[in-house]
Design a protein around this motif. Structure first.
Motif, PDB file in Angstrom:
ATOM      1  N   TRP A  72       0.878  -1.176   0.000  1.00 42.60           N
ATOM      2  CA  TRP A  72       0.000   0.000   0.000  1.00 42.60           C
ATOM      3  C   TRP A  72       0.915   1.225   0.000  1.00 42.60           C
ATOM      4  O   TRP A  72       1.470   1.618   1.014  1.00 42.60           O
ATOM      5  N   VAL A  73       1.113   1.832  -1.165  1.00 40.69           N
ATOM      6  CA  VAL A  73       2.084   2.913  -1.340  1.00 40.69           C
ATOM      7  C   VAL A  73       1.446   4.232  -0.922  1.00 40.69           C
ATOM      8  O   VAL A  73       0.440   4.651  -1.496  1.00 40.69           O
ATOM      9  N   VAL A  74       2.034   4.902   0.058  1.00 43.24           N
ATOM     10  CA  VAL A  74       1.403   6.087   0.633  1.00 43.24           C
ATOM     11  C   VAL A  74       2.051   7.402   0.183  1.00 43.24           C
ATOM     12  O   VAL A  74       1.507   8.473   0.447  1.00 43.24           O
ATOM     13  N   ARG A  75       3.201   7.321  -0.500  1.00 37.14           N
ATOM     14  CA  ARG A  75       3.880   8.553  -0.922  1.00 37.14           C
ATOM     15  C   ARG A  75       4.155   8.536  -2.420  1.00 37.14           C
ATOM     16  O   ARG A  75       4.361   7.480  -3.013  1.00 37.14           O
ATOM     17  N   ASN A  76       4.186   9.728  -2.995  1.00 32.97           N
ATOM     18  CA  ASN A  76       4.431   9.869  -4.429  1.00 32.97           C
ATOM     19  C   ASN A  76       5.943   9.853  -4.683  1.00 32.97           C
ATOM     20  O   ASN A  76       6.546  10.857  -5.053  1.00 32.97           O
ATOM     21  N   ARG A  77       6.545   8.697  -4.470  1.00 27.82           N
ATOM     22  CA  ARG A  77       7.984   8.543  -4.642  1.00 27.82           C
ATOM     23  C   ARG A  77       8.249   7.253  -5.409  1.00 27.82           C
ATOM     24  O   ARG A  77       7.472   6.299  -5.331  1.00 27.82           O
ATOM     25  N   LEU A  78       9.393   7.225  -6.123  1.00 21.45           N
ATOM     26  CA  LEU A  78       9.811   6.031  -6.846  1.00 21.45           C
ATOM     27  C   LEU A  78      11.220   5.662  -6.410  1.00 21.45           C
ATOM     28  O   LEU A  78      12.139   6.482  -6.488  1.00 21.45           O
ATOM     29  N   GLY A  79      11.371   4.418  -5.936  1.00 20.48           N
ATOM     30  CA  GLY A  79      12.687   3.957  -5.531  1.00 20.48           C
ATOM     31  C   GLY A  79      13.569   3.621  -6.730  1.00 20.48           C
ATOM     32  O   GLY A  79      13.072   3.174  -7.770  1.00 20.48           O
ATOM     33  N   ARG A  80      14.869   3.834  -6.588  1.00 23.72           N
ATOM     34  CA  ARG A  80      15.795   3.498  -7.669  1.00 23.72           C
ATOM     35  C   ARG A  80      15.838   1.977  -7.863  1.00 23.72           C
ATOM     36  O   ARG A  80      15.859   1.237  -6.884  1.00 23.72           O
ATOM     37  N   PRO A  81      15.907   1.527  -9.104  1.00 23.30           N
ATOM     38  CA  PRO A  81      15.987   0.074  -9.334  1.00 23.30           C
ATOM     39  C   PRO A  81      17.309  -0.488  -8.857  1.00 23.30           C
ATOM     40  O   PRO A  81      18.344   0.191  -8.876  1.00 23.30           O
ATOM     41  N   GLU A  82      17.268  -1.740  -8.421  1.00 26.19           N
ATOM     42  CA  GLU A  82      18.486  -2.387  -7.933  1.00 26.19           C
ATOM     43  C   GLU A  82      19.272  -3.034  -9.070  1.00 26.19           C
ATOM     44  O   GLU A  82      20.448  -3.363  -8.910  1.00 26.19           O
ATOM     45  N   GLY A  83      18.632  -3.267 -10.201  1.00 23.79           N
ATOM     46  CA  GLY A  83      19.328  -3.895 -11.321  1.00 23.79           C
ATOM     47  C   GLY A  83      18.760  -3.411 -12.634  1.00 23.79           C
ATOM     48  O   GLY A  83      17.973  -2.460 -12.692  1.00 23.79           O
TER      49      GLY A  83
END
Length: 510
Positions: free
Chosen positions: A476-487
């Motif tokens: 359940w994503v609560v913030r408008n953020r995108l994590g950097r991909p690990e690969g």
């Protein structure tokens, strides 16, 4: 009456008895495994409805097993042998390849509605192989095929019961043994339709023409078809033809995802209270995560589920940027969604070829790279039994605030695609993924609007559909953020058939 050796709830057992009574009228007696001509020429349509976890799929699977053991022929849609006298038939259908694959993963031989409406025409020489595989003929001698190739075909058929996959294992391509497609002319007997909440009225009419006995399985809490002017088709049936499963069938351990889905039925529950329930569930169980950001690595196989198109477009561009995708081309491993096929009427056969391979509106695709010709793409169709296909492609990447999409490359005509790193909750219906990311700010925005559909707040219907797409974990994503991909994006995890079929849309002169 004998019923399967499984633990049925009271409502399931009651549904079984009523379905068995309807099947007996159609000439299939489950009590003593007798098959006979139908007692009436009247059509029979029933529906089994219930929310997620109510046991619809268990009931469907047990009905299939019992009908098969009674001698009913299971029609897959990829090949049909000689019509046997007094044979009775069953087809198990789903609106999309992904929905059909969910059933196949549970041991139920489901196919798509399209593969039943349109049937393949086999080259007579190779049809001998199909008949042999199905036990309807002797082992053939076919020019150009060795005994080793036939043995590979036989081994493949024993595992997956798919004639096209078996012929592919023998080294043949689809264009070798399928000469065309035709609209089904002869009716079948019994049709089971899963995810019937996705059916529109035209599909329902087409199926009713083919199946005198039709059983619909659906979830009334889902969203109606995107282009539907009304509700779901089973809502039009008389009350006595609708069987409702109400008990929640739990696994040995309670399922927190289903608990959240069913909590949405509380009319007093508002968005804030529901999100607090998600937070509490996340503290107790790792199957629910209160995520502070969208995980880019998951988006290549499991799209983020959103409500608003603007959100979808923003997340897609964030995903492409995170993986360093250039503006004018696609990277291998990027996810796509089929948006239909753009072909003139004279290319009807090629349209049927592509649709039969799973390139239908809403299909989930992974881009494998450019094809041999300009504008062609190599594609992996998620959930298809023979997933790899080469097709003329028109790829559209929508731009925020712009009416016209950006097209990095395109054939003059062919299958059209949108990017699939994020999809609307509407389009996600019928699909399931191991892990699902739900973009909660969009659900909150829907709750602020106060819209009501079919007596239920829209935000609750959106939340219900979104979270029940998760098989193992809900994020359940609560913030408008995108994590950097690990690969990097990858394609090596995608299963390919022994000899990928190639159904290519040629030029105007073809």
């Amino acid at each position: 009456m004998s019923i399967p050796a499984v633990t049925f709830s009271e409502d399931q057992a009651d549904a079984w008895d009523k379905i068995a009574e309807a099947l007996a009228q159609s000439g299939v007696n489950l009590a003593d495994d007798l098959l006979s001509p139908p007692a009436s020429d009247k059509s029979s349509v029933m529906a089994v409805i219930g929310k997620a976890g109510s046991g619809k799929t268990l009931l469907l699977a047990e009905l299939y097993k019992t009908l098969e053991s009674a001698g009913v022929d299971i029609v897959s849609g990829d090949w049909e042998g000689r019509k046997k006298k007094d044979r009775r038939t069953l087809a198990i259908l789903a609106p999309t390849n992904k929905a059909a694959s969910v059933l196949r993963n549970r041991g139920v031989p489901a196919t798509t509605i399209h593969r039943i409406l349109y049937t393949p025409v086999y080259d007579p020489e190779y049809e001998k192989i199909a008949e042999w595989l199905a036990g309807q003929g002797d082992r053939p001698e076919v020019e150009g095929l060795t005994d080793v190739a036939l043995d590979r075909a036989s081994a493949s058929y024993l595992i997956n019961k798919s004639v096209p996959a078996a012929l592919a294992a023998a080294g043949l391509r689809g264009s070798d043994f399928i000469t065309g497609w035709k609209r089904r002319e002869e009716p079948l007997d019994i049709g089971f339709v899963d995810e019937s909440s996705m059916l529109d009225s035209k599909q329902f009419e087409d199926l009713a023409e083919i199946f005198p006995t039709l059983l619909l399985f659906g979830d009334p809490a889902q969203l109606p078809p995107v282009q539907s002017s009304g509700g779901m088709v089973f809502e039009t049936l008389p009350e006595n033809r609708v069987l409702t499963l109400s008990r929640v069938h739990r696994q040995e351990a309670d399922n927190p995802i289903l608990d959240l889905a069913h909590a949405l039925a509380d009319p007093q529950l508002d968005f804030y209270a529901f999100e607090k329930m998600v937070e509490d569930a996340a503290q107790r169980d790792e199957r629910v995560v209160m995520a502070q950001r969208v995980e880019a690595d998951l988006m290549s196989r499991s799209p983020v589920l959103v409500w608003r198109n603007a959100t979808r477009i923003r997340l897609i561009h964030a995903f492409r940027s995170a993986f360093g995708a250039p503006k004018d081309e696609l990277l291998e491993g990027e996810p796509l969604i089929c948006d239909g096929i753009e072909l003139p009427a004279k290319h009807r056969k090629k349209r049927l070829d592509l649709e039969a391979r799973g390139l239908i509106k809403g299909a989930q695709i992974v881009y494998l790279g450019p094809g041999r010709k300009p504008g062609f793409s190599r594609l992996h169709v998620i959930g298809a039994e023979e997933p790899q296909v080469s097709a003329a492609s028109i790829v559209k990447i929508e731009m925020e605030g712009e009416e016209e999409p950006f097209i990095p490359f395109a054939a003059r005509m062919g299958a059209t695609f949108l990017h699939g790193a994020a999809v609307t909750i509407h389009k996600a219906q019928g699909s399931q993924w191991d892990t699902v990311q739900v973009f909660a700010p969009d659900i909150y925005a829907a709750s602020r609007m106060g819209r009501v559909e079919a007596g239920q707040p829209l935000w609750k219907r959106l939340a219900y559909v979104a979270i029940t797409r998760a098989e193992t974990q809900l994020r359940w994503v609560v913030r408008n953020r995108l994590g950097r991909p690990e690969g990097l994006l990858r394609v090596d995890d995608l299963k390919a058939p022994a000899a990928p079929l190639s159904l290519e849309v040629e030029s105007d002169d073809a």
